[in-house]
Structures are given as structure tokens and as C-alpha cells.
Design a protein around this motif. Structure first.
Motif, PDB file in Angstrom:
ATOM      1  N   PHE A  78       0.831  -1.205   0.000  1.00 38.57           N
ATOM      2  CA  PHE A  78       0.000   0.000   0.000  1.00 38.57           C
ATOM      3  C   PHE A  78       0.868   1.258   0.000  1.00 38.57           C
ATOM      4  CE2 PHE A  78      -3.494  -2.546   2.352  1.00 38.57           C
ATOM      5  CZ  PHE A  78      -3.894  -3.110   1.158  1.00 38.57           C
ATOM      6  N   MET A  81       1.861   2.034  -3.457  1.00 36.27           N
ATOM      7  CA  MET A  81       0.738   2.648  -4.178  1.00 36.27           C
ATOM      8  C   MET A  81       0.687   4.151  -3.923  1.00 36.27           C
ATOM      9  SD  MET A  81      -2.556   0.205  -3.637  1.00 36.27           S
ATOM     10  CE  MET A  81      -2.572  -1.535  -4.035  1.00 36.27           C
ATOM     11  N   ILE A  82       0.753   4.527  -2.655  1.00 35.56           N
ATOM     12  CA  ILE A  82       0.643   5.939  -2.290  1.00 35.56           C
ATOM     13  C   ILE A  82       1.862   6.713  -2.782  1.00 35.56           C
ATOM     14  CG2 ILE A  82       0.532   7.515  -0.325  1.00 35.56           C
ATOM     15  CD1 ILE A  82      -1.069   5.305   1.134  1.00 35.56           C
ATOM     16  N   PHE A  95      -4.221   6.268  -9.203  1.00 30.08           N
ATOM     17  CA  PHE A  95      -5.069   6.287  -8.022  1.00 30.08           C
ATOM     18  C   PHE A  95      -6.065   5.125  -8.029  1.00 30.08           C
ATOM     19  CE2 PHE A  95      -8.635   7.581  -5.358  1.00 30.08           C
ATOM     20  CZ  PHE A  95      -7.975   7.991  -4.213  1.00 30.08           C
ATOM     21  N   VAL A  98      -5.240   2.638  -5.521  1.00 27.22           N
ATOM     22  CA  VAL A  98      -5.605   2.967  -4.141  1.00 27.22           C
ATOM     23  C   VAL A  98      -7.027   2.506  -3.835  1.00 27.22           C
ATOM     24  CG1 VAL A  98      -5.938   4.871  -2.501  1.00 27.22           C
ATOM     25  CG2 VAL A  98      -4.000   4.900  -4.081  1.00 27.22           C
ATOM     26  N   GLN A  99      -7.896   2.568  -4.848  1.00 28.33           N
ATOM     27  CA  GLN A  99      -9.284   2.180  -4.617  1.00 28.33           C
ATOM     28  C   GLN A  99      -9.470   0.663  -4.503  1.00 28.33           C
ATOM     29  OE1 GLN A  99     -11.265   4.463  -7.820  1.00 28.33           O
ATOM     30  NE2 GLN A  99     -12.181   5.672  -6.170  1.00 28.33           N
ATOM     31  N   ILE A 101      -7.682  -0.942  -2.358  1.00 27.83           N
ATOM     32  CA  ILE A 101      -7.249  -1.224  -0.982  1.00 27.83           C
ATOM     33  C   ILE A 101      -8.369  -1.786  -0.111  1.00 27.83           C
ATOM     34  CG2 ILE A 101      -6.473  -0.113   1.156  1.00 27.83           C
ATOM     35  CD1 ILE A 101      -4.595   1.594  -0.508  1.00 27.83           C
ATOM     36  N   PHE A 121      -5.246   3.784   4.923  1.00 20.00           N
ATOM     37  CA  PHE A 121      -4.485   3.910   3.676  1.00 20.00           C
ATOM     38  C   PHE A 121      -5.252   4.656   2.590  1.00 20.00           C
ATOM     39  CE2 PHE A 121      -2.056   0.449   5.629  1.00 20.00           C
ATOM     40  CZ  PHE A 121      -0.773   0.894   5.399  1.00 20.00           C
ATOM     41  N   VAL A 122      -6.561   4.454   2.506  1.00 21.84           N
ATOM     42  CA  VAL A 122      -7.337   5.206   1.519  1.00 21.84           C
ATOM     43  C   VAL A 122      -7.353   6.690   1.885  1.00 21.84           C
ATOM     44  CG1 VAL A 122      -9.627   5.558   0.509  1.00 21.84           C
ATOM     45  CG2 VAL A 122      -8.746   3.241   0.830  1.00 21.84           C
ATOM     46  N   GLY A 125      -4.092   8.081   0.890  1.00 23.22           N
ATOM     47  CA  GLY A 125      -4.049   8.167  -0.575  1.00 23.22           C
ATOM     48  C   GLY A 125      -4.822   9.367  -1.100  1.00 23.22           C
ATOM     49  N   SER A 152     -14.460   5.759  -3.240  1.00 26.49           N
ATOM     50  CA  SER A 152     -13.690   4.929  -2.313  1.00 26.49           C
ATOM     51  C   SER A 152     -14.557   4.468  -1.147  1.00 26.49           C
ATOM     52  CB  SER A 152     -12.488   5.713  -1.788  1.00 26.49           C
ATOM     53  OG  SER A 152     -11.643   6.125  -2.856  1.00 26.49           O
TER      54      SER A 152
END
Length: 348
Positions: A78, A81-82, A95, A98-99, A101, A121-122, A125, A152
Motif C-alpha cells: 500500500f 501505491m501511495i 489512483f 488505491v481504490q 485497498i 491507507f485510503v 491516498g 472509495s
């Protein structure tokens, strides 16, 4: 490990394995893409993580620490990702990762940890994305962040509902599969599951474990004389009467027909014999009520103990069943704990 816990672990193991393959292939692909964009740090990081994924794929089928391995894998995953969202060389399309996650978190970590990890984490993000793509106009910024945030949130909500329903249905199916539908007692499958757990506990702590085999006397005559409906009521009455005299730790189950068994953790053969005698007396003192009379019921029982009569459930059932039939041959309505001539017991 057996039952729902084992089923959940198998489910999460398969999900993690699929994710590791995606990470391996995706890491190799995007490392090349980032090299083409001269983004060397991110390319090297993704290449290294692809290697980590390949290594974890070798461990996934054998590790006993699945949750720890999952956490060790997900936190860097994660974070990458960020980090990718924050890089100037990447597009806003990143992004989309990120969704994913919330779905990953709920499927691998369960309801509570899944929700906490998703929000954490979202949220990070979204904050990183808004900082990187912030423009002069507040309205376009608000629209972008609101759309991404609601999307999200919706994904997280659906993932939560799905995981909750899956666990609820799995629990219900497990209960149905391990419960006798007529009496509501545990069935033989549940007995086998609990026996494995209690045997491991007994061997680890040096405590006794006993099993009582119970057979309703003259049950065929009850069916022949009164019909199968009364026979079913007799089975229910038997289960209810005996359940009231057992400890919380004891397990009463129906093996089939008029045959039952009681697993007694912490009890040796002598203690199990006392418990079985108490159950026998309870049944004699509590005849089944009929429309205008009562139906006396008695039982014959045999005892087996872990160790002296074997180490497996089949061993104990065989020994206890043998002693139960010895009790029947000796006149019924009695309990036999050892392979010896039984003493006469009062007839009901």
C-alpha cells in the motif's frame, strides 16, 4: 485447525496467492514503464517488490503465520501505491490502485482490521492525491476529491457488506453441517472436530479425556408400537433430558438412529462412569409424557478413555460401543466402563 477458522484461512491463503501473482506480474511491467519515464527510484522499488512477491509465493502454502505474512506484505504494498500517486512522473490513473485497498483489506484481514486498514491507507491516498493535483480553482478540486472520496467510500462499504455476509453464511452453513436436525445436538462431524482439539489439549497438558457411548434401550419397539412420530419425540426427549445434566465443557452428540455419544474433557473412565450413571438415573426418573400416559425410557452405556483404549476417535467409539452392547446383553439399563462382567442394575 478445523471448522470455520480453517475455512477462513484457506480462503485468505488463496486470495493472497492471487494478489502475489498480480503483484509479481504488475511489478515487472510497471518497473519497465517507469524506466521508460526515467523514474528510476519507483522502477527499482517495484522491481524489488516483484522479487519479494516471488519469494512469498514459495512460502504461502506452508507458512503457519499467514496473518503476519499478510501484514508484512500489505504495508509496503500500500505504501508503494501511495508513493506512486505522489510521484510527478505518474498519471492520476494510478489512483485506481488505491481504490482496490478496501477490497484487498477486507478479503485478507477480515472485518475489523480490514476497516481500520482501509480507512487509514485510503485516507492517506486521498490526501496525497489532492495535494499533488491541487489547482487554483477550489470548485474543480472539490469535485475531484468528492468524487474519489465517495467512490472509495462506496467500495469500502460494499467490501464490508460482502465480507460480513460471507462470514455469516459460512457460519450458518458450518452450523447446519455439524448439527443434527432433529435433536439440535452436535453430529458425528462436530464430534470429530471437537475430539481433535480436546485430544491435543489432553496430550499437551496431561489431562484425561473420556467418551461415553449411549444407546436407547428397546427403541425399535417404541417405533413399532407408537409410530415414528413418537419415536422422533423420544429422541428429542432423550437429548433434552441428558443435556440438562452435563457440564458446559461436555459435548453430547447424536451419532445416528438411537445412538449417542458424550465427550468428557478432563474426565477419566471412573469419573465418566459416574457421569453416565447420573445420566442413566436422570432418564429413568424422567419418562416421556404422552397424551394420557408416560413412556419409560432407559439407556445402556459404555465408557472408553483416551490412552488405555486408543488414541483416535474411532478407537474410543469402538471400545465404548463394545461395552455398550455388553451392557445390553447383561440386561440393559446399565453402564460398563471396563471389559469385565457387569454388575446387575435396577430395571426401569
Amino acid at each position: 485447525m478445523t471448522g470455520p477458522l480453517a475455512s477462513n484461512e484457506r480462503h485468505r491463503r488463496q486470495v493472497l496467492k492471487a494478489l502475489l501473482w498480480v503483484t509479481l506480474v504488475g511489478g515487472l511491467f510497471f518497473s519497465v514503464v517507469n524506466l521508460l519515464h526515467d523514474n528510476w527510484p519507483l522502477a527499482l522499488l517495484e522491481l524489488c517488490y516483484a522479487g519479494v512477491s516471488a519469494y512469498l509465493l514459495r512460502l504461502i502454502d506452508h507458512t503457519r503465520h499467514l496473518q503476519l505474512l499478510t501484514a508484512v506484505y500489505l504495508v509496503p504494498f500500500f505504501s508503494i501505491m501511495i508513493l506512486a500517486v505522489s510521484q510527478a512522473q505518474t498519471t492520476f490513473a494510478v489512483f485506481a490502485w488505491v481504490q482496490t485497498i478496501p477490497i484487498i483489506c477486507y478479503m485478507l484481514l477480515g472485518l475489523r482490521l480490514g476497516m481500520i486498514s482501509s480507512v487509514l491507507f485510503v485516507g492517506i491516498g486521498l490526501w496525497v492525491f489532492s495535494r499533488r493535483f491541487w489547482s487554483e480553482g477550489w470548485l474543480p478540486n472539490l469535485e475531484i476529491v468528492t468524487n474519489l472520496g465517495l467512490a472509495s467510500l462506496l467500495i469500502m462499504l460494499f467490501a464490508h457488506i460482502y465480507e460480513y455476509s460471507r462470514l455469516l453464511n459460512e457460519k450458518r452453513l458450518t452450523e447446519l453441517a455439524s448439527t443434527d436436525t432433529l435433536t439440535g445436538l452436535a453430529n458425528r462431524m462436530k464430534l470429530a472436530e471437537v475430539f481433535e482439539r480436546e485430544r491435543a489439549h489432553a496430550q499437551r497438558n496431561g489431562t484425561p479425556l473420556a467418551l461415553v457411548f449411549l444407546d436407547i434401550d428397546h427403541f425399535k419397539q417404541i417405533n413399532d408400537r407408537f409410530g415414528h412420530e413418537v419415536g422422533d419425540r423420544a429422541l428429542e426427549h432423550f437429548a433434552e433430558s441428558l443435556s440438562q445434566r452435563l457440564r458446559v465443557s461436555d459435548l453430547l452428540c447424536r451419532l445416528g438412529g438411537e445412538e449417542f455419544a458424550v465427550l468428557l474433557p478432563g474426565s477419566n473412565a471412573r469419573q465418566a462412569q459416574d457421569i453416565a450413571e447420573d445420566l442413566r438415573a436422570r432418564l429413568v426418573q424422567n419418562p416421556m409424557p404422552l397424551a394420557d400416559a408416560t413412556l419409560p425410557m432407559t439407556l445402556s452405556a459404555g465408557i472408553a478413555e483416551l490412552g488405555s483404549d486408543g488414541q483416535t476417535l474411532d478407537d474410543l467409539l469402538l471400545a465404548a460401543d463394545r461395552r455398550t452392547y455388553a451392557a445390553k446383553r447383561a440386561g440393559r439399563n446399565q453402564v460398563i466402563a471396563w471389559d469385565e462382567a457387569p454388575q446387575a442394575a435396577p430395571q426401569a
